[in-house]
Design a protein around this motif. Structure first.
Motif, short mmCIF file in Angstrom:
data_model
loop_
_atom_site.label_atom_id
_atom_site.label_comp_id
_atom_site.label_asym_id
_atom_site.label_seq_id
_atom_site.Cartn_x
_atom_site.Cartn_y
_atom_site.Cartn_z
N LYS A 74 0.83 -1.06 0.16
CA LYS A 74 0.03 0.00 -0.02
C LYS A 74 0.79 1.35 -0.13
O LYS A 74 0.39 2.21 -0.57
CB LYS A 74 -0.74 0.22 1.10
N THR A 75 1.96 1.19 0.42
CA THR A 75 2.99 2.10 0.56
C THR A 75 3.43 2.61 -1.22
O THR A 75 3.28 3.66 -1.57
CB THR A 75 4.26 2.01 1.24
N ALA A 76 3.64 1.35 -1.76
CA ALA A 76 3.99 1.50 -3.27
C ALA A 76 2.93 1.98 -3.99
O ALA A 76 2.96 2.65 -5.03
CB ALA A 76 4.36 0.19 -3.82
N GLU A 77 1.48 1.66 -3.47
CA GLU A 77 0.49 2.14 -4.31
C GLU A 77 -0.05 3.69 -3.72
O GLU A 77 -0.95 4.43 -4.30
CB GLU A 77 -0.93 1.51 -4.04
N ASP A 78 0.89 4.23 -2.77
CA ASP A 78 0.57 5.70 -2.44
C ASP A 78 -0.98 5.92 -1.93
O ASP A 78 -1.57 6.51 -2.19
CB ASP A 78 1.08 6.62 -3.58
N VAL A 79 -1.32 5.22 -1.03
CA VAL A 79 -2.51 5.13 -0.54
C VAL A 79 -2.68 5.86 1.00
O VAL A 79 -3.86 6.11 1.47
CB VAL A 79 -3.36 3.93 -0.35
N TRP A 80 -1.60 6.28 1.62
CA TRP A 80 -1.44 6.79 3.02
C TRP A 80 -1.82 8.14 2.94
O TRP A 80 -1.32 9.14 2.06
CB TRP A 80 -0.38 6.43 3.48
N VAL A 81 -2.09 8.66 4.11
CA VAL A 81 -2.45 10.18 4.39
C VAL A 81 -0.83 10.83 4.41
O VAL A 81 0.03 10.24 4.93
CB VAL A 81 -3.02 10.49 5.70
N LEU A 82 -0.60 11.91 3.77
CA LEU A 82 0.69 12.64 3.76
C LEU A 82 0.45 13.68 4.53
O LEU A 82 -0.40 14.36 4.70
CB LEU A 82 1.01 12.90 2.30
N GLN A 83 1.67 14.05 5.23
CA GLN A 83 1.97 15.45 5.52
C GLN A 83 1.90 16.68 4.55
O GLN A 83 2.03 16.25 3.45
CB GLN A 83 3.32 15.52 6.51
N ALA A 84 2.06 17.72 5.27
CA ALA A 84 1.97 18.91 3.99
C ALA A 84 3.15 18.94 3.34
O ALA A 84 3.29 19.37 2.16
CB ALA A 84 1.77 20.34 4.97
N ASN A 85 4.17 18.35 3.80
CA ASN A 85 5.64 18.25 3.12
C ASN A 85 5.81 17.01 2.11
O ASN A 85 6.74 16.69 1.55
CB ASN A 85 6.75 18.52 4.07
N LYS A 86 4.67 16.34 2.09
CA LYS A 86 4.31 15.24 1.19
C LYS A 86 4.81 13.91 1.63
O LYS A 86 5.04 12.94 0.91
CB LYS A 86 4.90 15.29 -0.20
N LYS A 87 5.52 14.03 2.93
CA LYS A 87 6.09 12.69 3.34
C LYS A 87 5.07 12.00 4.26
O LYS A 87 4.02 12.58 4.82
CB LYS A 87 7.13 13.15 4.60
N LEU A 88 5.18 10.78 4.55
CA LEU A 88 4.06 9.80 4.89
C LEU A 88 3.77 10.15 6.48
O LEU A 88 4.83 10.47 7.03
CB LEU A 88 4.71 8.38 5.05
N TYR A 89 2.91 10.44 6.66
CA TYR A 89 2.24 10.89 8.10
C TYR A 89 2.12 9.28 8.82
O TYR A 89 1.44 8.40 8.33
CB TYR A 89 1.03 11.45 8.24
N ALA A 90 2.65 9.50 10.12
CA ALA A 90 2.58 8.04 10.93
C ALA A 90 2.16 8.52 12.43
O ALA A 90 3.00 9.23 12.87
CB ALA A 90 3.93 7.22 10.89
N GLY A 91 1.14 8.16 12.78
CA GLY A 91 0.70 8.44 14.01
C GLY A 91 1.08 7.48 14.93
O GLY A 91 1.25 6.39 14.77
N GLU A 92 1.08 7.86 16.41
CA GLU A 92 1.25 7.00 17.48
C GLU A 92 0.17 6.28 17.69
O GLU A 92 -0.70 7.04 18.39
CB GLU A 92 1.68 7.32 18.69
N PHE A 142 -5.09 14.51 20.45
CA PHE A 142 -5.06 13.21 19.66
C PHE A 142 -5.53 13.51 18.34
O PHE A 142 -5.81 12.32 17.51
CB PHE A 142 -6.16 12.37 20.39
N ALA A 143 -5.45 14.66 17.63
CA ALA A 143 -5.90 14.99 16.17
C ALA A 143 -4.50 14.75 15.46
O ALA A 143 -3.31 14.86 16.03
CB ALA A 143 -6.20 16.67 15.98
N LEU A 144 -4.45 14.51 14.31
CA LEU A 144 -3.16 14.31 13.46
C LEU A 144 -2.55 15.54 13.31
O LEU A 144 -3.22 16.78 13.14
CB LEU A 144 -3.66 13.83 12.11
N LYS A 145 -1.41 15.80 13.40
CA LYS A 145 -0.52 16.84 13.21
C LYS A 145 0.00 16.73 11.68
O LYS A 145 1.20 16.10 11.68
CB LYS A 145 0.42 17.07 14.14
N LEU A 146 -0.56 17.29 10.82
CA LEU A 146 -0.01 17.20 9.50
C LEU A 146 0.79 18.39 8.92
O LEU A 146 1.48 18.47 8.15
CB LEU A 146 -1.33 17.09 8.42
#
Length: 146
Positions: A74-92, A142-146
């Protein structure tokens, strides 16, 4: 063949549910169990034969774990939420850093909808859509910090 541990768990649950002080009518399973026990339809059938209902969990918080086929594909398919800088967002979240599906993309909706169809095909009685919104244990809101 269903795993010995899983059969034992179902048998133990069945025995305890016959105790008048306990009542078990539903067993819940999550995605990690689904991968551990690929014969999900047989498990669903076994539960039904023994009088149980099965509620299967779909959790959009997918553990960020390079080498795990689900994460990698799914990373290869680019389906994840991204940060404003286009890097993958990973939440804890509980299984450590998690990525979240970007449902604004048609391909993401199609993939996730396919998971729901797969559950329905095996005869589940209900689907628990856990973590139905992106969430992170970081900070105080607890909100995403994008």
């Amino acid at each position: 063949m269903l795993g010995v541990v899983l059969r034992s768990t179902v048998a133990a649950t069945e025995n305890s549910s016959r105790n008048p002080e306990t009542h078990v009518c539903v067993l819940g399973f999550n995605l990690s169990l689904m991968e551990t026990f690929p014969e999900r339809a047989k498990l669903s059938d076994l539960l039904h034969e023994r009088g149980f209902k099965g509620v299967w969990m779909l959790d959009p918080g997918i553990k960020q774990e390079p080498g795990w086929s689900l994460y990698d594909s799914k990373t290869a398919e680019d389906v994840w939420v991204l940060q404003a800088n286009k890097k993958l967002y990973a939440g804890e979240v509980w299984p450590d850093p998690c990525c979240f599906p970007d449902y604004t993309q048609a391909k993401t909706k199609k993939w996730w909808g396919g998971l729901v169809k797969d559950f329905v095909k095996i005869g589940v009685n209900g689907i628990w859509n856990d973590m139905n919104e992106p969430f992170s244990l970081e900070g105080t809101h607890f909100a995403l910090k994008l």
